[in-house]
Design an enzyme around this catalytic site. Structure first.
Site, PDB file in Angstrom:
ATOM      1  N   PHE A   1       0.696  -1.203   0.095  1.00 36.36           N
ATOM      2  CA  PHE A   1       0.057  -0.044  -0.003  1.00 36.36           C
ATOM      3  C   PHE A   1       0.827   1.466  -0.009  1.00 36.36           C
ATOM      4  O   PHE A   1       0.496   2.270   0.360  1.00 36.36           O
ATOM      5  CB  PHE A   1      -1.093   0.028   1.425  1.00 36.36           C
ATOM      6  CG  PHE A   1      -1.759  -1.324   1.549  1.00 36.36           C
ATOM      7  CD1 PHE A   1      -2.530  -1.967   0.654  1.00 36.36           C
ATOM      8  CD2 PHE A   1      -1.308  -2.047   2.388  1.00 36.36           C
ATOM      9  CE1 PHE A   1      -3.049  -3.199   0.683  1.00 36.36           C
ATOM     10  CE2 PHE A   1      -1.971  -3.380   2.867  1.00 36.36           C
ATOM     11  CZ  PHE A   1      -2.829  -3.659   1.893  1.00 36.36           C
TER      12      PHE A   1
ATOM     13  N   ILE B   1       1.883  -6.432  -5.711  1.00 45.75           N
ATOM     14  CA  ILE B   1       1.868  -6.471  -4.536  1.00 45.75           C
ATOM     15  C   ILE B   1       0.324  -6.866  -3.977  1.00 45.75           C
ATOM     16  O   ILE B   1      -0.346  -6.368  -2.978  1.00 45.75           O
ATOM     17  CB  ILE B   1       1.961  -4.916  -4.041  1.00 45.75           C
ATOM     18  CG1 ILE B   1       1.058  -3.815  -4.881  1.00 45.75           C
ATOM     19  CG2 ILE B   1       3.301  -4.361  -4.279  1.00 45.75           C
ATOM     20  CD1 ILE B   1       1.264  -2.484  -4.509  1.00 45.75           C
TER      21      ILE B   1
ATOM     22  N   ILE C   1     -11.035  -0.950 -18.518  1.00 46.55           N
ATOM     23  CA  ILE C   1     -10.732  -1.745 -17.197  1.00 46.55           C
ATOM     24  C   ILE C   1     -10.322  -3.040 -17.792  1.00 46.55           C
ATOM     25  O   ILE C   1     -11.155  -3.797 -18.575  1.00 46.55           O
ATOM     26  CB  ILE C   1     -12.017  -1.939 -16.286  1.00 46.55           C
ATOM     27  CG1 ILE C   1     -12.647  -0.645 -16.060  1.00 46.55           C
ATOM     28  CG2 ILE C   1     -11.550  -2.930 -15.177  1.00 46.55           C
ATOM     29  CD1 ILE C   1     -11.556   0.174 -14.975  1.00 46.55           C
TER      30      ILE C   1
ATOM     31  N   THR D   1     -10.532  -8.174 -10.564  1.00 48.15           N
ATOM     32  CA  THR D   1      -9.657  -7.528  -9.805  1.00 48.15           C
ATOM     33  C   THR D   1      -9.731  -6.268  -9.651  1.00 48.15           C
ATOM     34  O   THR D   1      -9.270  -5.566  -8.661  1.00 48.15           O
ATOM     35  CB  THR D   1      -8.017  -7.860 -10.313  1.00 48.15           C
ATOM     36  OG1 THR D   1      -8.137  -7.467 -11.779  1.00 48.15           O
ATOM     37  CG2 THR D   1      -7.951  -9.512 -10.447  1.00 48.15           C
TER      38      THR D   1
ATOM     39  N   GLN E   1      -9.899  -3.919  -6.013  1.00 45.64           N
ATOM     40  CA  GLN E   1      -9.200  -2.960  -5.748  1.00 45.64           C
ATOM     41  C   GLN E   1     -10.085  -1.987  -5.084  1.00 45.64           C
ATOM     42  O   GLN E   1      -9.835  -1.340  -4.096  1.00 45.64           O
ATOM     43  CB  GLN E   1      -8.479  -2.620  -6.836  1.00 45.64           C
ATOM     44  CG  GLN E   1      -7.243  -3.359  -7.202  1.00 45.64           C
ATOM     45  CD  GLN E   1      -6.336  -3.234  -6.030  1.00 45.64           C
ATOM     46  OE1 GLN E   1      -5.562  -2.321  -5.829  1.00 45.64           O
ATOM     47  NE2 GLN E   1      -6.106  -4.433  -5.303  1.00 45.64           N
TER      48      GLN E   1
ATOM     49  N   GLU F   1      -5.559   3.585  -6.536  1.00 46.79           N
ATOM     50  CA  GLU F   1      -5.849   4.497  -5.442  1.00 46.79           C
ATOM     51  C   GLU F   1      -7.150   5.075  -5.388  1.00 46.79           C
ATOM     52  O   GLU F   1      -7.733   5.664  -4.226  1.00 46.79           O
ATOM     53  CB  GLU F   1      -4.755   5.541  -5.795  1.00 46.79           C
ATOM     54  CG  GLU F   1      -3.615   5.473  -4.827  1.00 46.79           C
ATOM     55  CD  GLU F   1      -2.488   5.076  -5.583  1.00 46.79           C
ATOM     56  OE1 GLU F   1      -1.461   4.969  -4.819  1.00 46.79           O
ATOM     57  OE2 GLU F   1      -2.604   4.321  -6.440  1.00 46.79           O
TER      58      GLU F   1
END
Length: 741
Positions: free
Chosen positions: A244, A469, A631, A636, A640, A707
């Site tokens: 993060f 990540i 997208i 996934t 997010q 984000e």
């Protein structure tokens, strides 16, 4: 379709594809930095400082060294040679100002929890016990860790946000004004995986397994610190258990593990404790002051935003808290100022949507308060103030479907049924509140490189030093490669997280999906051209006269785009040309665009229910509509956004580091007392992806989604709490005592 993309319906891009690395993770086959081993592996445990500022007067390791199985105790007195210049410790994402922290370099103590010694033993339990026996005496100095106490000493940071007009004059003459401060506390990343490094010693060369978001950044950093050649250090991070932003910069565990390996000439593993994770980076505490002036019709006459954030004594870390108003809303005048206060703490770091999560929280709460003062619906106010350009840059957006985000989210939420009067809706003993907010983030893209190897039997290997990540990089790389090369998804193998692979930036800023995808497309273009050349050399020549742009790769064949019957099997073309493999490496190669602003946008609507007697707040519903270009993987990507919403719930209601300013120490340095949302705190979350074709930003029209999911969530919840209770809480988190006070 965008240039260089197939003109047929996508097989993989844009679908809800399950993670290709999912089985490895759920079965335990995926190995993390602290799980790799070697026959000669030793274990290091960090001894942390107990003061926030001062010097080490003495270190006595004798009791620790007397423990059977202890190999050595490393301190600033007996460490290996390290770099002597600040640039030796500066990594790719280090702040421009100040001097990076040097682990175990000298006797100076810069912050509490700073590493001051490393105990190395044959097993971890012995090292951990012996670490408690190292005796350290300090010369302590007075320290400052309270932002509010130091706000008057804050200095101005040069941020590229230009003033427009005389905002103070316009504010004074506005028909309706709102002026208030909003406070965001220190927040910590708390990834599930602890920071760890396993350094394998092989005849003077180091193989480093590290928890990081950028293996090549760590490689360059380790080489700089110890004066090593890049060919003597390989850094790997195949899986990361959450970061993060905390893994963007190299953390000190990798320095200590490498230091011990170099000194002892054997392999060493260092794993930090959960408490020691609170001696790393964090979202800085920030005081945000917003002043808005509006005409009677709700249009903005003035917008001023001042942020006062904290940084360490040795580095000046800051992010853009103050420029988002110029991106979202049209205002006749604006002024923005960013200041930093130096405190005796570690340097802050990037944490999901750095700058935006804090700055937009304050902005969107202020907009809600302005709507109340104007007696105007919060959505209507935002539409009145809607900006079609980035006013600071004076540029139109490559795409901005924020109005459509408002519309779709409001419809899904049922916003038209909202009674605007606070405390007007109940559900039994609970007060019900509805709130909303806008979200915005930068649509960034960076130079990445990818190598594709394709064999005659149809297997494809895609390789890049990029990191995954937990966001799904393995999967989107496989999807794009399979789509572009016309092979099944399970025929694609992805290699990443290895510093020896083609160049990649750190994984951050929501730029990886767009950046790596375009590198894959470019490498696939080269493979398509070579396959066509091989096919055109065959005797039957069904593809003669066609250019690479006139064919595509589909179902294992080179196919004419205009006539699907004209095709040659890729395997046949390669065999005829005597090729058992084709290997191509390309970069993302974006064209500079200085004529448009690039952003992703969102609209967040939240419902809270609050027990009037107990003050317990439940976030019962959240709708987040996101416009983020094309997208790649709806599954996934939705994950997010949902994760960002959960984090926004934590930001609004739970997360806060509690410091004892007498000692400069985080007192709730664990995930029992540092509260984060748990299953019982998370209810209905609906994610909507708004269609947003963008032929300008890049040829695939991709923007990132990592984000944007958190931005605006905390403010939507805070606004809903006001609507439910009539009480405005401006300092996060919103807790029982603040509602009752």
């Amino acid at each position: 379709m965008p240039d260089n993309m197939p003109d047929h319906v996508s097989t993989y891009i844009g679908t809800a594809t399950s993670r290709v690395d999912g089985r490895a993770k759920v079965t335990g086959a995926a190995k993390y930095a602290g799980e790799f081993t070697a026959p000669d592996l030793a274990y290091g445990v960090v001894v942390s400082s107990t003061i926030a500022r001062g010097r080490i007067a003495s270190i006595d390791p004798s009791r620790a060294l007397a423990v059977e199985g202890v190999i050595d105790v490393l301190t600033h007195k007996n460490r290996v040679k390290m770099g002597s210049k600040d640039d030796d410790y500066r990594d790719d994402v280090a702040p421009a100002g100040g001097a990076p922290f040097r682990p175990l370099y000298d006797d100076k103590v810069h912050f509490n929890f700073q590493p001051v010694a490393l105990v190395v033993a044959e097993d971890e339990d012995t090292a951990r016990f012996a670490a408690t026996l190292v005796e350290i005496n300090y010369h302590s100095e007075s320290s400052a860790t309270d932002l509010h106490a130091r706000r008057e000493q804050a200095f101005k940071v040069d941020k590229p946000v230009k003033p427009r007009g005389d905002a103070l004059k316009a504010l004074a003459g506005a028909a309706v004004r709102h002026d208030a401060e909003y406070v965001v506390p220190i927040e910590y990343h708390n990834p599930m995986e602890l920071f760890a490094a396993t350094v394998i010693w092989r005849d003077g060369k180091l193989i480093v397994y590290d928890k990081t978001q950028g293996v090549q950044n760590v490689q360059q950093y380790v080489c700089g610190v110890f004066g090593l050649k890049s060919e003597d250090v390989q850094v790997l991070s195949p899986f990361v258990g959450g970061a993060f932003g905390s893994g963007l910069r190299p953390q000190y565990e990798v320095v200590l593990a490498a230091m011990a390996a170099l000194k002892l000439k054997r392999s060493v593993r260092v794993v930090l404790s959960r408490a020691q994770m609170y001696g790393l980076c964090y979202r800085p505490a920030t005081i945000e002051r917003l002043a808005l002036g509006a005409h009677a019709d709700g249009t903005l006459a003035a917008l001023t935003h001042e942020a006062i954030a904290m940084t360490s004594q040795h580095e000046s870390f800051s992010r853009n808290d103050i420029g988002w108003g110029d991106v979202l809303y049209r205002s006749e005048t604006s002024r923005a100022t960013h200041r930093l206060a130096k405190l005796d703490m570690p340097t802050p770091g990037d944490m999901r949507a750095p700058g935006a999560a804090s700055g937009v929280y304050a902005l969107e709460c202020a907009m809600d308060e302005l709507a109340v003062a104007l007696k105007m619906d919060p959505v209507e106010l935002r539409l009145h103030c809607y900006s079609d350009q980035d006013q600071d840059k004076g540029l139109p957006f490559s795409s901005k479907e924020l109005k459509e985000c408002y519309r779709q989210a409001a419809n899904a939420f049922g916003w038209t049924q909202r009674n605007p009067e606070p405390r007007s809706v109940r559900d039994g003993r609970e007060l019900v509140g509805w709130g909303m907010a806008s979200g915005v983030w930068e649509a960034l893209q960076m130079p990445f490189a990818t190598r594709i190897l394709m064999t005659a039997n149809g297997h494809v290997e895609v390789a890049s030093a990029a990191s995954d990540i937990g966001t799904g990089t393995y999967t989107i790389m496989a999807q794009v490669a399979a789509e572009q090369l016309g092979v099944p998804l399970d025929s694609v193998t992805v290699k990443l997280g290895d510093s020896s692979l083609p160049t990649a930036q750190v994984e951050g800023g929501s730029w990886t999906a767009a950046s790596i995808s375009h590198a894959i497309v470019n490498a696939a273009d080269d493979i398509r051209a070579e396959l066509l050349k091989a096919a055109q050399a065959m005797p039957e020549m069904p593809l003669q006269g066609l250019t690479p742009d006139q064919v595509m790769l589909a179902d294992g064949a080179i196919v004419a785009s205009s006539d699907r019957s004209r095709r040659v099997a890729m395997a046949d073309a390669m065999r005829h040309a005597g090729m058992d493999r084709i290997e191509k490496e390309r970069g993302s190669e974006f064209e500079d665009d200085d004529k448009h602003a690039h952003n992703a946008h969102s609209a967040v609507f939240a419902e809270v229910k609050i027990d009037e007697e107990l003050g317990v707040i439940r976030v019962t519903r959240v709708v987040n509509a996101v416009a983020a270009g094309r997208i790649i993987n709806t599954k996934t990507a939705a994950s997010q956004i949902m994760g960002g919403v959960v984090w926004g719930i934590g930001m609004a209601l739970h997360e806060e580091a509690q410091l004892d300013h007498r000692f400069g120490r985080v007192m709730n340095a664990n995930i029992a007392e540092y509260h984060v949302p748990v299953n019982a705190d998370v209810h209905d979350i609906k994610v909507i992806f708004v269609d947003e074709p963008d032929r300008i930003i890049n040829k695939m029209g991709i923007k990132g989604v990592g984000e944007i999911g958190i931005v605006g969530v905390a403010s939507a919840i805070a606004n809903a709490v006001y609507h439910a209770t009539g009480k405005r809480v401006r300092d996060l988190p919103i807790t029982l005592d603040k509602l009752a006070g």
